[in-house]
Design a protein around this motif. Structure first.
Motif, PDB file in Angstrom:
ATOM      1  N   ASP A 225       2.074 -11.600  14.724  1.00  0.00           N
ATOM      2  CA  ASP A 225       1.063 -12.411  14.047  1.00  0.00           C
ATOM      3  C   ASP A 225       0.905 -12.008  12.584  1.00  0.00           C
ATOM      4  O   ASP A 225       0.192 -11.063  12.253  1.00  0.00           O
ATOM      5  CB  ASP A 225      -0.284 -12.322  14.778  1.00  0.00           C
ATOM      6  N   GLY A 226       1.562 -12.763  11.717  1.00  0.00           N
ATOM      7  CA  GLY A 226       1.542 -12.468  10.294  1.00  0.00           C
ATOM      8  C   GLY A 226       0.136 -12.325   9.733  1.00  0.00           C
ATOM      9  O   GLY A 226      -0.738 -13.153   9.986  1.00  0.00           O
ATOM     10  N   LYS A 227      -0.067 -11.255   8.962  1.00  0.00           N
ATOM     11  CA  LYS A 227      -1.390 -10.967   8.382  1.00  0.00           C
ATOM     12  C   LYS A 227      -1.417 -11.543   6.972  1.00  0.00           C
ATOM     13  O   LYS A 227      -0.971 -10.919   6.022  1.00  0.00           O
ATOM     14  CB  LYS A 227      -1.641  -9.459   8.379  1.00  0.00           C
ATOM     15  N   THR A 228      -1.987 -12.744   6.840  1.00  0.00           N
ATOM     16  CA  THR A 228      -1.846 -13.484   5.593  1.00  0.00           C
ATOM     17  C   THR A 228      -3.146 -13.803   4.885  1.00  0.00           C
ATOM     18  O   THR A 228      -3.154 -14.011   3.677  1.00  0.00           O
ATOM     19  CB  THR A 228      -1.123 -14.821   5.849  1.00  0.00           C
ATOM     20  N   GLY A 229      -4.259 -13.887   5.608  1.00  0.00           N
ATOM     21  CA  GLY A 229      -5.467 -14.429   4.998  1.00  0.00           C
ATOM     22  C   GLY A 229      -6.709 -13.613   5.274  1.00  0.00           C
ATOM     23  O   GLY A 229      -6.852 -12.485   4.803  1.00  0.00           O
ATOM     24  N   GLU A 230      -7.617 -14.176   6.074  1.00  0.00           N
ATOM     25  CA  GLU A 230      -8.909 -13.528   6.319  1.00  0.00           C
ATOM     26  C   GLU A 230      -8.737 -12.150   6.932  1.00  0.00           C
ATOM     27  O   GLU A 230      -9.451 -11.201   6.567  1.00  0.00           O
ATOM     28  CB  GLU A 230      -9.758 -14.433   7.225  1.00  0.00           C
ATOM     29  N   THR A 231      -7.775 -11.989   7.851  1.00  0.00           N
ATOM     30  CA  THR A 231      -7.577 -10.674   8.462  1.00  0.00           C
ATOM     31  C   THR A 231      -6.971  -9.692   7.472  1.00  0.00           C
ATOM     32  O   THR A 231      -7.238  -8.487   7.542  1.00  0.00           O
ATOM     33  CB  THR A 231      -6.688 -10.794   9.720  1.00  0.00           C
ATOM     34  N   LYS A 234      -9.958  -8.528   5.708  1.00  0.00           N
ATOM     35  CA  LYS A 234     -10.768  -7.713   6.617  1.00  0.00           C
ATOM     36  C   LYS A 234     -10.188  -6.305   6.755  1.00  0.00           C
ATOM     37  O   LYS A 234     -10.931  -5.305   6.679  1.00  0.00           O
ATOM     38  CB  LYS A 234     -10.843  -8.395   7.990  1.00  0.00           C
ATOM     39  N   THR A 235      -8.884  -6.191   6.959  1.00  0.00           N
ATOM     40  CA  THR A 235      -8.281  -4.883   7.178  1.00  0.00           C
ATOM     41  C   THR A 235      -8.079  -4.102   5.880  1.00  0.00           C
ATOM     42  O   THR A 235      -7.720  -2.928   5.913  1.00  0.00           O
ATOM     43  CB  THR A 235      -6.935  -5.021   7.913  1.00  0.00           C
ATOM     44  N   THR A 236      -8.283  -4.777   4.750  1.00  0.00           N
ATOM     45  CA  THR A 236      -8.276  -4.085   3.467  1.00  0.00           C
ATOM     46  C   THR A 236      -9.675  -3.621   3.097  1.00  0.00           C
ATOM     47  O   THR A 236      -9.869  -2.517   2.574  1.00  0.00           O
ATOM     48  CB  THR A 236      -7.725  -5.015   2.366  1.00  0.00           C
ATOM     49  N   ASN A 373      -1.650   1.605  16.434  1.00  0.00           N
ATOM     50  CA  ASN A 373      -3.026   1.137  16.305  1.00  0.00           C
ATOM     51  C   ASN A 373      -3.474   1.100  14.855  1.00  0.00           C
ATOM     52  O   ASN A 373      -4.634   0.813  14.571  1.00  0.00           O
ATOM     53  CB  ASN A 373      -3.973   2.037  17.114  1.00  0.00           C
ATOM     54  N   ASN A 374      -2.565   1.406  13.932  1.00  0.00           N
ATOM     55  CA  ASN A 374      -2.927   1.417  12.523  1.00  0.00           C
ATOM     56  C   ASN A 374      -2.925  -0.009  11.984  1.00  0.00           C
ATOM     57  O   ASN A 374      -1.874  -0.648  11.883  1.00  0.00           O
ATOM     58  CB  ASN A 374      -1.947   2.276  11.727  1.00  0.00           C
ATOM     59  N   VAL A 375      -4.104  -0.510  11.635  1.00  0.00           N
ATOM     60  CA  VAL A 375      -4.205  -1.840  11.029  1.00  0.00           C
ATOM     61  C   VAL A 375      -4.831  -1.762   9.635  1.00  0.00           C
ATOM     62  O   VAL A 375      -5.142  -2.780   9.028  1.00  0.00           O
ATOM     63  CB  VAL A 375      -5.018  -2.809  11.919  1.00  0.00           C
ATOM     64  N   ASN A 376      -4.996  -0.534   9.126  1.00  0.00           N
ATOM     65  CA  ASN A 376      -5.535  -0.294   7.792  1.00  0.00           C
ATOM     66  C   ASN A 376      -4.482  -0.664   6.754  1.00  0.00           C
ATOM     67  O   ASN A 376      -3.433  -0.032   6.665  1.00  0.00           O
ATOM     68  CB  ASN A 376      -5.925   1.185   7.676  1.00  0.00           C
ATOM     69  N   THR A 377      -4.735  -1.708   5.981  1.00  0.00           N
ATOM     70  CA  THR A 377      -3.738  -2.207   5.029  1.00  0.00           C
ATOM     71  C   THR A 377      -3.250  -1.122   4.085  1.00  0.00           C
ATOM     72  O   THR A 377      -2.056  -1.060   3.769  1.00  0.00           O
ATOM     73  CB  THR A 377      -4.329  -3.378   4.203  1.00  0.00           C
ATOM     74  N   HIS A 378      -4.147  -0.262   3.627  1.00  0.00           N
ATOM     75  CA  HIS A 378      -3.785   0.774   2.667  1.00  0.00           C
ATOM     76  C   HIS A 378      -2.759   1.745   3.260  1.00  0.00           C
ATOM     77  O   HIS A 378      -1.690   1.973   2.679  1.00  0.00           O
ATOM     78  CB  HIS A 378      -5.030   1.553   2.220  1.00  0.00           C
ATOM     79  N   SER A 379      -3.075   2.323   4.416  1.00  0.00           N
ATOM     80  CA  SER A 379      -2.158   3.291   5.016  1.00  0.00           C
ATOM     81  C   SER A 379      -0.911   2.606   5.578  1.00  0.00           C
ATOM     82  O   SER A 379       0.162   3.220   5.627  1.00  0.00           O
ATOM     83  CB  SER A 379      -2.863   4.104   6.108  1.00  0.00           C
ATOM     84  N   GLN A 380      -1.037   1.342   5.989  1.00  0.00           N
ATOM     85  CA  GLN A 380       0.152   0.607   6.432  1.00  0.00           C
ATOM     86  C   GLN A 380       1.158   0.466   5.301  1.00  0.00           C
ATOM     87  O   GLN A 380       2.376   0.600   5.509  1.00  0.00           O
ATOM     88  CB  GLN A 380      -0.241  -0.779   6.934  1.00  0.00           C
ATOM     89  N   PHE A 381       0.662   0.179   4.110  1.00  0.00           N
ATOM     90  CA  PHE A 381       1.570   0.034   2.968  1.00  0.00           C
ATOM     91  C   PHE A 381       2.249   1.359   2.655  1.00  0.00           C
ATOM     92  O   PHE A 381       3.460   1.399   2.389  1.00  0.00           O
ATOM     93  CB  PHE A 381       0.826  -0.479   1.738  1.00  0.00           C
ATOM     94  N   VAL A 382       1.493   2.449   2.711  1.00  0.00           N
ATOM     95  CA  VAL A 382       2.084   3.776   2.491  1.00  0.00           C
ATOM     96  C   VAL A 382       3.170   4.046   3.525  1.00  0.00           C
ATOM     97  O   VAL A 382       4.261   4.547   3.200  1.00  0.00           O
ATOM     98  CB  VAL A 382       0.997   4.867   2.529  1.00  0.00           C
ATOM     99  N   GLU A 383       2.903   3.714   4.787  1.00  0.00           N
ATOM    100  CA  GLU A 383       3.892   3.907   5.859  1.00  0.00           C
ATOM    101  C   GLU A 383       5.164   3.115   5.579  1.00  0.00           C
ATOM    102  O   GLU A 383       6.278   3.620   5.783  1.00  0.00           O
ATOM    103  CB  GLU A 383       3.313   3.475   7.203  1.00  0.00           C
ATOM    104  N   LEU A 384       4.995   1.867   5.144  1.00  0.00           N
ATOM    105  CA  LEU A 384       6.157   1.025   4.867  1.00  0.00           C
ATOM    106  C   LEU A 384       7.001   1.616   3.744  1.00  0.00           C
ATOM    107  O   LEU A 384       8.228   1.693   3.850  1.00  0.00           O
ATOM    108  CB  LEU A 384       5.697  -0.394   4.511  1.00  0.00           C
TER     109      LEU A 384
END
Length: 392
Positions: A225-231, A234-236, A373-384
């Motif tokens: 489920d692509g994270k594109t808008g409101e979510t 929210k996760t940011t 379970n990581n949905v935190n946009t900030h740490s997700q970007f670091v992981e990527l």
């Protein structure tokens, strides 16, 4: 590279096709492409910005240009001249007839469908046809992206979905009540060692049987489920409250949208998995569950504009309660289309680096990322970024 879209004539897929060809020809820049950020320098060696597109579709249209034009006439979501600049390329893209098995009543809202012949077939015959179509297009640089409409929740069966042997028994014995289009498409892709990205909240490759297949065939996959808008917002934003040790008491999200996506999601069974996907992120971020309301409503005149109204009630120092509001208003295809290209590029990179199974470090792109379970946009970007730098 080659991208095979499930839902090839949808607004996200056709926008990605048009945009991809425009980038290839140097007519537009790469704004919106995460994979073109400086942090991912070097990916072009493995997944260059030149494209061939194909796909499966259940709606009738002569070619991708005709489908794209229909979407453009409703939405005007980019300059018309851009569509005409790649008209000849899009006219050459003709989707193969797909399947909509167990996709719910919402799929009927898509208009005139071209699925009758496939729906009369057994599961084995459907899989055989899907595989034939994909193999006629695919090469070693191919990725499958599922951008089709949201399915109802899968009728899960441990017997048929819990292992690869059980899954193939389901196909062999034609147990249709436990099948769905997304898991059949994912099966065909992974079986043929083609990376698969699930941009929808549908089951796709997330069931144990298909995770097993991906390991066996040594092929990477990611979703869901692509994270594109409101979510995405929210996760940011949600981690900010956690960083400041503020307690979120409640979070209301009210989403209105039009176009075919909204029409499909106006059907309860199709909407259910989407709401679950959007609603679970707060618990994952906070470790507790604030009172939450998540609503998605069809609003025809908005067409592809998705508008979200969010209300956050939170508690601060000395127990004082406060409020935060935001409105997200964006054209869904414009924020979503480049991410499908990103996902395809990173999956192809993973394949060429010998990585396989769930690429959980690609969770940055998804509302319900697999195996994390990581949905935190900030740490997700670091992981990527760290994953990419470790493997480049």
């Amino acid at each position: 590279m080659r991208i095979w879209f499930i839902g090839a004539y949808g607004i996200v897929s056709t926008t990605a096709m048009a945009g991809g060809k425009l980038i290839e020809q140097g007519r537009i820049d790469t704004t919106g492409l995460v994979s073109s950020l400086p942090q991912f320098e070097g990916i072009e060696k493995y997944a260059p910005l030149n494209f061939e597109f194909g796909g499966h579709e259940v709606r009738k249209a002569d070619n991708a240009y005709v489908a794209a034009l229909q979407h453009w006439e409703q939405n005007r979501h980019f300059e018309k001249e851009h569509l005409e600049e790649v008209r000849s390329e899009l006219e050459q893209i003709r989707a193969s007839r797909g399947t909509a098995i167990n996709c719910g009543s919402g799929v009927q809202a898509l208009g005139e469908l071209d699925i009758l012949e496939n729906e009369k077939k057994t599961l084995a015959e459907i899989v055989e046809q899907l595989e034939k179509d994909l193999k006629s297009f695919a090469d070693d640089d191919t990725v499958v992206i599922n951008s089709a409409s949201t399915e109802p929740l899968l009728n899960y069966s441990e017997k048929y979905h819990g292992s690869l042997d059980g899954f193939e028994e389901m196909i062999e014995n034609d147990v249709k009540e436990h099948a769905s289009a997304s898991i059949l498409y994912a099966y065909v892709a992974l079986k043929n060692r083609i990376p698969y990205g699930n941009f929808t909240p549908s089951a796709g490759s997330s069931i144990p049987a298909l995770k097993e297949l991906a390991i066996e065939k040594k092929v990477p996959h990611a979703g869901n489920d692509g994270k594109t808008g409101e979510t995405l917002v929210k996760t940011t934003l949600a981690p900010m409250f956690a960083y400041r040790n503020l307690k979120v008491l409640g979070w209301m999200s009210y989403n209105i949208l039009g176009d075919l996506d909204g029409l499909v999601l106006s059907h309860r069974e199709n909407k259910e998995s989407k709401v679950i996907s959007k609603d679970k992120v707060l618990e994952k971020i906070y470790g507790y569950s604030p009172f939450s309301i998540t609503q998605i409503e069809y609003f025809p005149s908005l067409v592809d504009n998705k508008t979200a109204f969010d209300f956050i009630h939170f508690q601060g120092f000395m127990g004082t309660q406060m409020k935060f509001y935001f409105i997200w208003d964006a054209i869904d295809a414009i924020v979503a289309a480049p991410l499908t290209i990103d996902i395809a590029r990173f999956l192809l990179f993973a394949k060429k680096k010998g990585l396989y199974g769930v690429i959980k470090e690609m969770g940055f792109f998804f509302k319900s990322p697999m195996d994390t379970n990581n949905v935190n946009t900030h740490s997700q970007f670091v992981e990527l970024v760290e994953w990419f730098r470790e493997n480049i």
